[in-house]
Enzyme design. Structure first.
Site, short mmCIF file in Angstrom:
data_model
loop_
_atom_site.label_atom_id
_atom_site.label_comp_id
_atom_site.label_asym_id
_atom_site.label_seq_id
_atom_site.Cartn_x
_atom_site.Cartn_y
_atom_site.Cartn_z
N CYS A 156 -4.14 -45.04 44.60
CA CYS A 156 -2.85 -45.45 44.02
C CYS A 156 -2.37 -44.52 42.92
O CYS A 156 -1.23 -44.62 42.49
CB CYS A 156 -2.95 -46.87 43.48
N SER A 157 -3.23 -43.65 42.43
CA SER A 157 -2.80 -42.71 41.38
C SER A 157 -2.52 -41.32 41.93
O SER A 157 -2.31 -40.38 41.15
CB SER A 157 -3.85 -42.64 40.27
#
Ligand SMILES: CC(C)(COP(=O)(O)OP(=O)(O)OC[C@H]1O[C@@H](n2cnc3c(N)ncnc32)[C@H](O)[C@@H]1OP(=O)(O)O)[C@@H](O)C(=O)NCCC(=O)NCCS
Length: 373
Positions: A156-157
């Site tokens: 997600c990053s």
């Protein structure tokens, strides 16, 4: 050192919407069907019956009301419960590259740039549809860019980690204009048969142009004041799909080959980490959270964002300070915070400050502090 600016963003929005009502109807039909198949094993106590999902739970627990997907029929077919994509021949553009190229073209148009200006493309996403050649290189060819490209994955990053690499490339002088692209086909790695998580994700692709302030010409430019990344290993969000699976004689449809998480644990552990990360990053730049005009936060859960905001500035998230796209797009993995930045920045004035911040599997947290030029 040349200063780096974000000079444009682009969004690919998939064609289909799945509302919570449609999602729950499909899941409940699947659960009934599966329970009928497993009736004997359930009666013998060898298997637990699947329990129904509900729209009320989803909206209350997450804030998600609907999601966009590239393919809808397969997801909503109770006998299938996953998207149905046609396998493409090697000489056809792959799906990730197709949506990536679309978002890249839009980002370049927003930045007033053409593919000829691009020195590098970083395809940063939580899953890659193949091992190689890199999707970034295929996108490079599809849009007609020069330079080089590579794929990177920090779940997600991925997007914020990609933006830091782009900023560093511009500052070091190795590139003048970099595209960071986030094709997130989350529907293909979400377990739609698991009611604990079937509502979480949506598909989307975002792209960001990072270029040297010396040559940027866009009307809408965002000076990058700083980027900060951190990782800390955790198994609380995990997906075991990978190239070793076939040598382990593993079932490709086994539960551990798609997204799994301990949602409550993630919530509890990541909220304080993300708030402390943003606070420390801002302090390093001699800034206070209360000086931020906007927080473009990762879009995983409404309650998480509210708590992070409360820790930082004592205010409720949503609306003006930390806009939500989660309600309409759901969690779009690494694209979420960039998507919020894409949709909610037009009203900011020169000099206004903001933070783009992602958090997720790894754990991984990335922040990008920007000032409107
Ligand atoms: C996933 C998430 C929305 C779940 O919300 P939650 O409030 O923690 O809910 P829980 O999983 O504890 O479940 C609460 C109850 O609802 C039930 N439930 C779970 N899914 C349900 C559904 N779809 N419909 C109805 N009930 C459901 C659970 O079984 C549980 O029942 P129990 O109390 O009888 O055991 C939330 O934990 C979350 O968003 N966490 C962070 C996720 C995140 O950021 N992930 C990063 C991914 S990139």
């Amino acid at each position: 050192m040349p200063q780096a600016v974000i000079s444009g963003t682009g969004l690919y929005q998939p064609p289909h919407v799945i509302t919570n009502a449609e999602l729950v109807a499909a899941f409940n039909a699947h659960a009934e069907r599966q329970n009928a198949i497993d009736a004997d094993a359930i009666a013998r106590g060898e298997k637990a019956a699947l329990t129904a999902s509900s729209v009320e739970f989803i909206e209350k627990a997450s804030g998600i009301k609907q999601r966009y997907v590239i393919e809808k029929d397969g997801v909503l077919d109770p006998a299938r419960m996953r998207p149905k994509f046609a396998q493409r021949p090697d000489d056809q553009l792959s799906l990730m590259a197709e949506i990536g190229a679309d978002a890249c073209r839009k980002a370049l148009a927003a930045a007033g740039r053409t593919a000829a200006d691009v020195d590098a493309i970083f395809c940063a996403a939580s899953n890659m549809q193949r091992a190689y050649p890199a999707i970034a290189v295929e996108i490079q060819q599809a849009i007609g860019a020069g330079g080089y490209g590579f794929d990177m994955n920090v779940a997600c990053s991925s997007a914020t980690f990609g933006i830091e690499q782009a900023v560093n490339a511009v500052r070091s002088g190795s590139a003048k204009c970099v595209l960071v692209v986030n094709p997130e086909i989350t529907s293909a790695h979400l377990e739609w048969k698991d009611r604990d998580c079937h509502f979480i994700f949506g598909d989307v692709c975002t792209a960001t142009v990072v270029e040297s302030a010396d040559t940027a010409t866009a009307a809408d430019q965002w000076e990058v004041l700083g980027t900060r990344l951190v990782t800390q290993f955790s198994n609380a969000i995990r997906n075991n799909f990978g190239f070793i699976n076939r040598s382990e004689d593993a079932d490709p449809l086994a539960r551990d080959k798609t997204f799994r998480q301990e949602g409550r644990k993630v919530f509890k552990e990541v909220v304080p980490m993300a708030a402390a990360h943003i606070e420390a990053h801002l302090a390093g730049l001699k800034l206070e959270p209360t000086q931020m005009r906007r927080f473009w936060l990762h879009q995983a859960n409404l309650g998480m964002n509210q708590l992070i905001l409360k820790k930082l500035v004592g205010a409720e998230a949503g609306g003006d300070l930390a806009p939500l796209v989660l309600d309409t797009y759901a969690n779009t993995s690494s694209a979420g915070s960039v998507l919020a930045f894409h949709e909610y920045r037009a009203d900011l004035k020169p000099g206004d400050l903001g933070v783009v911040c992602s958090f997720g599997a790894g754990y991984s947290i990335g922040s990008v502090v920007v000032r409107k030029k």
